[in-house]
Design an enzyme around this catalytic site. Structure first.
Site, short mmCIF file in Angstrom:
data_model
loop_
_atom_site.label_atom_id
_atom_site.label_comp_id
_atom_site.label_asym_id
_atom_site.label_seq_id
_atom_site.Cartn_x
_atom_site.Cartn_y
_atom_site.Cartn_z
N LYS A 29 107.12 -38.42 81.97
CA LYS A 29 108.21 -37.90 83.25
C LYS A 29 106.92 -37.05 84.16
CE LYS A 29 110.89 -34.00 81.50
NZ LYS A 29 111.21 -33.15 82.75
N ASN A 30 106.55 -36.13 83.41
CA ASN A 30 106.67 -34.71 84.40
C ASN A 30 105.04 -34.78 85.04
OD1 ASN A 30 108.34 -33.34 83.61
ND2 ASN A 30 107.06 -31.72 81.98
N ARG A 73 116.27 -28.92 88.83
CA ARG A 73 114.69 -27.73 89.05
C ARG A 73 113.87 -28.66 89.64
NH1 ARG A 73 112.79 -23.65 89.40
NH2 ARG A 73 110.28 -23.64 88.60
N CYS A 128 118.20 -22.78 84.75
CA CYS A 128 118.61 -23.31 83.25
C CYS A 128 118.26 -22.27 81.78
CB CYS A 128 117.87 -24.75 83.07
SG CYS A 128 115.75 -24.19 82.73
N ARG A 130 114.35 -19.45 85.91
CA ARG A 130 113.35 -20.56 86.32
C ARG A 130 113.02 -20.00 88.45
NH1 ARG A 130 113.47 -25.03 83.70
NH2 ARG A 130 111.32 -25.48 84.29
N PRO A 131 112.72 -19.21 89.25
CA PRO A 131 112.54 -18.39 89.99
C PRO A 131 111.13 -19.66 90.36
CG PRO A 131 111.25 -16.61 88.19
CD PRO A 131 111.96 -18.16 87.29
N VAL A 132 110.84 -19.39 91.97
CA VAL A 132 110.07 -19.97 92.51
C VAL A 132 109.13 -20.00 93.46
CG1 VAL A 132 111.90 -21.95 92.27
CG2 VAL A 132 111.94 -21.01 94.52
N ASP A 133 109.87 -17.92 93.06
CA ASP A 133 108.52 -17.00 94.28
C ASP A 133 107.31 -17.32 94.07
OD1 ASP A 133 108.58 -16.58 91.30
OD2 ASP A 133 107.71 -14.59 91.85
N LEU A 134 106.36 -17.71 93.28
CA LEU A 134 104.93 -18.73 93.16
C LEU A 134 104.91 -19.24 94.59
CD1 LEU A 134 103.79 -18.00 89.72
CD2 LEU A 134 103.35 -16.36 91.27
N ASP A 167 106.78 -26.71 75.33
CA ASP A 167 107.42 -28.40 75.91
C ASP A 167 107.59 -28.90 74.11
OD1 ASP A 167 106.91 -29.52 78.98
OD2 ASP A 167 107.59 -28.23 77.78
N ILE A 185 105.48 -18.31 77.66
CA ILE A 185 105.80 -19.54 78.99
C ILE A 185 107.34 -19.00 79.36
CG2 ILE A 185 105.78 -21.39 80.69
CD1 ILE A 185 102.81 -21.59 78.92
N ARG A 195 117.44 -37.07 79.50
CA ARG A 195 116.27 -36.40 80.65
C ARG A 195 115.30 -36.75 80.68
NH1 ARG A 195 117.41 -30.35 82.62
NH2 ARG A 195 115.48 -31.62 83.48
C1 EPZ Z 1 107.11 -27.61 83.96
O1 EPZ Z 1 108.21 -26.70 84.74
C2 EPZ Z 1 107.51 -28.20 83.87
N1 EPZ Z 1 107.90 -29.71 84.37
C3 EPZ Z 1 108.84 -28.01 82.29
O2 EPZ Z 1 108.74 -29.46 81.79
C4 EPZ Z 1 107.57 -26.99 81.76
O3 EPZ Z 1 108.01 -26.40 80.27
C5 EPZ Z 1 106.59 -26.48 82.55
O4 EPZ Z 1 105.81 -26.94 83.31
C6 EPZ Z 1 106.04 -25.47 82.08
O5 EPZ Z 1 104.60 -26.20 81.19
C7 EPZ Z 1 107.83 -30.60 85.44
O6 EPZ Z 1 106.65 -30.24 85.61
C8 EPZ Z 1 108.78 -31.29 85.75
P1 EPZ Z 1 106.27 -23.83 85.79
P2 EPZ Z 1 107.21 -25.83 85.97
O7 EPZ Z 1 106.50 -22.91 87.09
O8 EPZ Z 1 106.74 -26.38 87.17
C9 EPZ Z 1 107.21 -18.77 85.72
C10 EPZ Z 1 109.94 -30.29 80.16
O9 EPZ Z 1 110.59 -29.92 78.96
N2 EPZ Z 1 107.26 -18.99 87.37
O10 EPZ Z 1 104.83 -23.58 85.00
O11 EPZ Z 1 108.91 -25.80 86.42
C11 EPZ Z 1 108.89 -19.54 84.89
O12 EPZ Z 1 109.87 -19.08 84.86
C12 EPZ Z 1 110.00 -29.38 81.31
O13 EPZ Z 1 109.61 -31.50 80.70
C13 EPZ Z 1 107.43 -17.65 88.19
O14 EPZ Z 1 107.58 -16.81 87.44
O15 EPZ Z 1 107.13 -24.08 85.27
C14 EPZ Z 1 106.96 -19.75 83.73
O16 EPZ Z 1 108.16 -18.62 82.85
C15 EPZ Z 1 110.99 -28.00 81.27
N3 EPZ Z 1 107.19 -18.20 89.26
C16 EPZ Z 1 106.47 -19.89 83.83
O17 EPZ Z 1 106.29 -19.58 85.20
C17 EPZ Z 1 107.26 -19.83 90.58
O18 EPZ Z 1 107.62 -19.84 90.79
C18 EPZ Z 1 105.69 -21.62 84.02
O19 EPZ Z 1 106.75 -22.17 84.75
C19 EPZ Z 1 107.58 -20.36 89.58
C20 EPZ Z 1 107.04 -20.06 88.09
#
Ligand code: EPZ
Length: 423
Positions: free
Chosen positions: A22-23, A91, A115, A120-124, A309, A331, A401
């Site tokens: 899925k991912n 998301r 969620c 789940r911020p998107v600042d990065l 995960d 994480i 999902r």
């Molecule tokens: C991906 O989500 C996966 N989803 C998630 O799987 C997985 O838990 C996560 O990576 C971590 O491995 C998909 O690939 C669709 P991140 P993603 O950005 O990319 C913080 C599942 O169960 N962060 O790697 O959205 C964030 O809050 C799902 O299949 C910022 O601070 O996660 C977290 O603490 C759930 N700013 C950490 O980074 C940002 O701009 C990692 O998040 C983005 C993220």
């Protein structure tokens, strides 16, 4: 809303196929926005998240045909705006932002909702896209990115307080494929799904080196073309069924896996005393429960570390492993919704500041429990496999999902489960 009833006590044995990831599928589907030519993507799992992504792309003008696991998608004429109502519900749809910006010079995408596992911020994501030359504005719940003069390569560090970002790396990498010049992403996510996306992009004509490591170098090109691609196996679905076998199995065989992607999961299951065996090519594994299990201490980490995960699923196993185990999620420190529900079943778990202390008990007891997010729901199903009595799990849409036909696969392994369709 469907519910699942799991009658505890069955022993699992037999063989199932693991679905495509899925991912990996979600960003690869989004990457088809980068070309007007048709892309054919195989092994896309039939789960609601991929269905949402296909709905979003279709609403933006993509022509999509789907037959079982194969998706043929052509983004010949597309809008620069993703449908607000659909994007806000999933998301991961944030990963249309990078390819849309690169293809159209403008992208309007709704701010993703938070969620239960975190805000789940998107600042990065925005830091990276701004570095490539995008102007970022917020209006009416949408993020609007514009790059009138196109994107240009940059040096970007994508490390946040909780480490790298998977979808953030995907977004920046996709945008950089059509930028002018070279982009270097430091502290990139190294997950196998990022590498699968990079392989898809390179087959389209991109020039990406270093994907799968923390330093990715992208040399921008003028255009990308359509291709055919088969998505990698879903390592989290595989890990989930490996844990099911460790909980209740006397020989469960999983086909279409990838041993290299499962090292941290395999190590954790073997450390807790159970048996894991791969075939020579590493695409088939057999897992067998061992009666003398022991506790393990786990700390989640970015790949190749133990995946967040899989944290909930391992908690379900350790809840009935007669020992003390300590599980820390670095994480998503809030990702412990499953613990409250496992405690309804009698589990002895104390959660504090991103860490769960689990004291295993001989057997859990059935109780009506509620799914809260994708992996927490899976953990409840696993816990119910050996619980005394019949466990009812409501809000099954969380599981649907990300797990393709989970009840059918469990039935094939001899589990005693039934899906009850709620009006
Ligand atoms: C991906 O989500 C996966 N989803 C998630 O799987 C997985 O838990 C996560 O990576 C971590 O491995 C998909 O690939 C669709 P991140 P993603 O950005 O990319 C913080 C599942 O169960 N962060 O790697 O959205 C964030 O809050 C799902 O299949 C910022 O601070 O996660 C977290 O603490 C759930 N700013 C950490 O980074 C940002 O701009 C990692 O998040 C983005 C993220």
């Amino acid at each position: 809303m469907d519910k699942l009833i799991v009658h505890g006590g069955a022993t699992l044995r037999g063989t199932i196929n693991i679905s495509g990831s899925k991912n990996a599928s979600l960003p690869i589907l989004a990457a088809s926005l980068l070309t007007p030519e048709p892309c054919i993507i195989r092994h896309v799992p039939d789960v609601s998240d991929t269905n949402y992504m296909i709905q979003i792309l279709s609403a933006m003008g993509a022509d999509v045909e789907r037959s079982s696991g194969t998706v043929r998608i052509t983004c010949e004429t597309i809008s620069d705006q993703a449908p607000y109502e659909l994007v806000r519900r999933m998301r991961a749809s944030i990963c249309v932002m990078g390819p849309l910006l690169a293809r159209k010079g403008r992208a309007v995408v709704s701010l993703p909702g938070g969620c239960v596992i975190g805000d789940r911020p998107v600042d990065l994501h925005l830091r990276g896209l701004e570095a490539l030359g995008a102007k970022v504005e917020f209006e009416g719940g949408n993020i609007t990115l514009t790059a009138k003069d196109g994107l240009r390569g940059a040096e970007i560090n994508l490390c946040g307080t909780h480490g790298p970002t998977v979808l953030g790396t995907d977004n920046v990498m996709m945008a950089a494929t059509l930028a002018d010049g070279m982009t270097i992403i430091e502290s990139a996510a190294a997950e196998p799904e990022v590498l699968d996306l990079a392989n898809f992009l390179n087959a389209m004509g991109a020039n990406i080196q270093g994907a799968g490591t923390q330093r990715i170098v992208i040399e921008g090109v003028k255009e990308l073309h359509g291709i055919e691609h088969t998505v990698i196996p879903d390592r989290i679905e595989a890990g989930t069924f490996m844990v099911a076998a460790a909980i209740a199995g006397e020989g469960v065989t999983l086909c279409r896996v990838c041993r290299d992607h499962l090292k941290a999961i395999t190590d954790a299951i073997e450390q807790s005393g159970h048996y894991v065996q791969f075939n020579a090519s590493g695409d088939v594994c057999t897992v067998r429960r061992n009666g003398h299990a022991r506790g393990v201490d786990l700390v989640t980490a970015p790949y190749p570390g133990f995946p967040t995960d899989m944290q909930a699923q391992m908690t379900a196993l350790l809840a009935t492993t007669p020992d003390v185990s300590i599980i820390k999620d670095t994480i998503f420190p809030q990702r412990f919704m499953h613990c409250a529900e496992l405690k309804r079943m009698g589990a002895d778990i104390k959660v504090d500041h991103g860490t769960a202390v689990v004291r295993g008990i001989p057997q859990l007891s059935a109780a009506p429990v509620m799914a809260s997010d994708l992996r927490a729901s899976a953990a409840l199903v696993l816990a119910a496999l050996t619980a005394k009595g019949s466990t009812e799990i409501i809000r099954l849409y969380h599981i649907d999902r990300g797990y393709e036909h989970i009840d059918e696969k469990l039935l094939m392994l001899g589990a005693n489960v039934e899906r009850v369709k709620e009006r």
